[in-house]
Scaffold this motif. Sequence first.
Motif, PDB file in Angstrom:
ATOM      1  N   GLY A  37      95.838  11.995  39.091  1.00  0.00           N
ATOM      2  CA  GLY A  37      95.324  11.521  37.788  1.00  0.00           C
ATOM      3  C   GLY A  37      94.808  12.549  36.764  1.00  0.00           C
ATOM      4  N   GLY A  39      96.467  14.859  35.313  1.00  0.00           N
ATOM      5  CA  GLY A  39      97.095  15.368  34.176  1.00  0.00           C
ATOM      6  C   GLY A  39      98.373  16.359  34.657  1.00  0.00           C
ATOM      7  N   LYS A  40      98.430  16.636  35.749  1.00  0.00           N
ATOM      8  CA  LYS A  40      99.548  17.689  36.145  1.00  0.00           C
ATOM      9  C   LYS A  40     100.921  17.424  35.783  1.00  0.00           C
ATOM     10  CE  LYS A  40      98.526  17.075  40.642  1.00  0.00           C
ATOM     11  NZ  LYS A  40      97.176  15.978  40.344  1.00  0.00           N
ATOM     12  N   THR A  41     101.297  16.181  36.173  1.00  0.00           N
ATOM     13  CA  THR A  41     102.891  15.840  35.726  1.00  0.00           C
ATOM     14  C   THR A  41     103.033  15.728  34.277  1.00  0.00           C
ATOM     15  OG1 THR A  41     103.059  14.850  38.151  1.00  0.00           O
ATOM     16  CG2 THR A  41     104.634  14.106  36.138  1.00  0.00           C
ATOM     17  N   THR A  42     101.974  15.198  33.595  1.00  0.00           N
ATOM     18  CA  THR A  42     102.043  15.025  32.284  1.00  0.00           C
ATOM     19  C   THR A  42     102.073  16.461  31.591  1.00  0.00           C
ATOM     20  OG1 THR A  42     100.611  13.123  32.233  1.00  0.00           O
ATOM     21  CG2 THR A  42     100.816  14.230  30.239  1.00  0.00           C
TER      22      THR A  42
END
Length: 251
Positions: A37, A39-42
């Motif tokens: 959670g 924020g890596k994929t975001t």
Amino acid sequence: MLEAKELTKQYKGLRAVADYSVRIKQGEIRGLIGPNGAGKTTTFNLLTSLVKSTSGTIYFEGKDITGIRPDQIAEMGICRTFQNIRLFKNLTVLENVLIATQINKNYNFLSVLLSLPSFLKEEKRLINYSLEILETMGLLYAKDIKARNLPYGQQRKLEIARALAVKPKLLLLDEPAAGMNPKESLELMELIRLLRGKFKLTILLIEHDMKFVMNLCEQIQVLSYGMLIAEGTAEEIRNNPEVISAYLGRA
Ligand code: ATP
């Protein structure tokens, strides 16, 4: 090659990514890590325009690409894989790669008919290119097998093969080693190094397997609660007290 300046993504009350900045040189293998959670994929979604940033700018090869469409991003040479495998499971391994070579090509039937000989020649070239990619990925043996029948680790490799078919300059890999056993993950590490040289790639990767990231990436960034808390070599990251507490704090 890629420069992002203060990228932010706000979802109502949540800042998924806050002021993310990065400068990636051509040929570099860069890691992006952080607890679940963080924020890596975001961040990947922002860099590939899959989600629109709340603020910030992105430059690729000196051009401002902020807010352009995802297909334009792919056309410019930025391609990605996903955390969850997104193959065409009922198509063969070769067909999966071949389809990816067609991305951004707007063939219409009339123009194909009018230029049939050159189209067929082109098609042969694309098949050969797809076969070459499969060979490099160690998947040539499986070219006629349906994607769904490949072992999981090989499906992950096929995802990378498909991204390569789009001829990327910058490849974003979202957890490429997820679900792989230690032997597969070691082989993948070697393979990524080989791909970088062979296809002249620059690579940004997200990975939870610390050994993988620490051994492979020249520079690593660490996100926690959407914020960049550290950046440096594996050695610097390993000994960074903020990084240690970010991971321990969420364990
Ligand atoms: P993981 O390692 O678990 O994949 P991550 O570092 O990739 O996590 P993100 O998936 O980028 O993290 O999520 C960052 C935060 O943003 C999380 O709190 C997540 O719930 C939130 N988030 C992501 N997408 C959305 C969305 N579309 N709407 C609202 N919140 C979202």
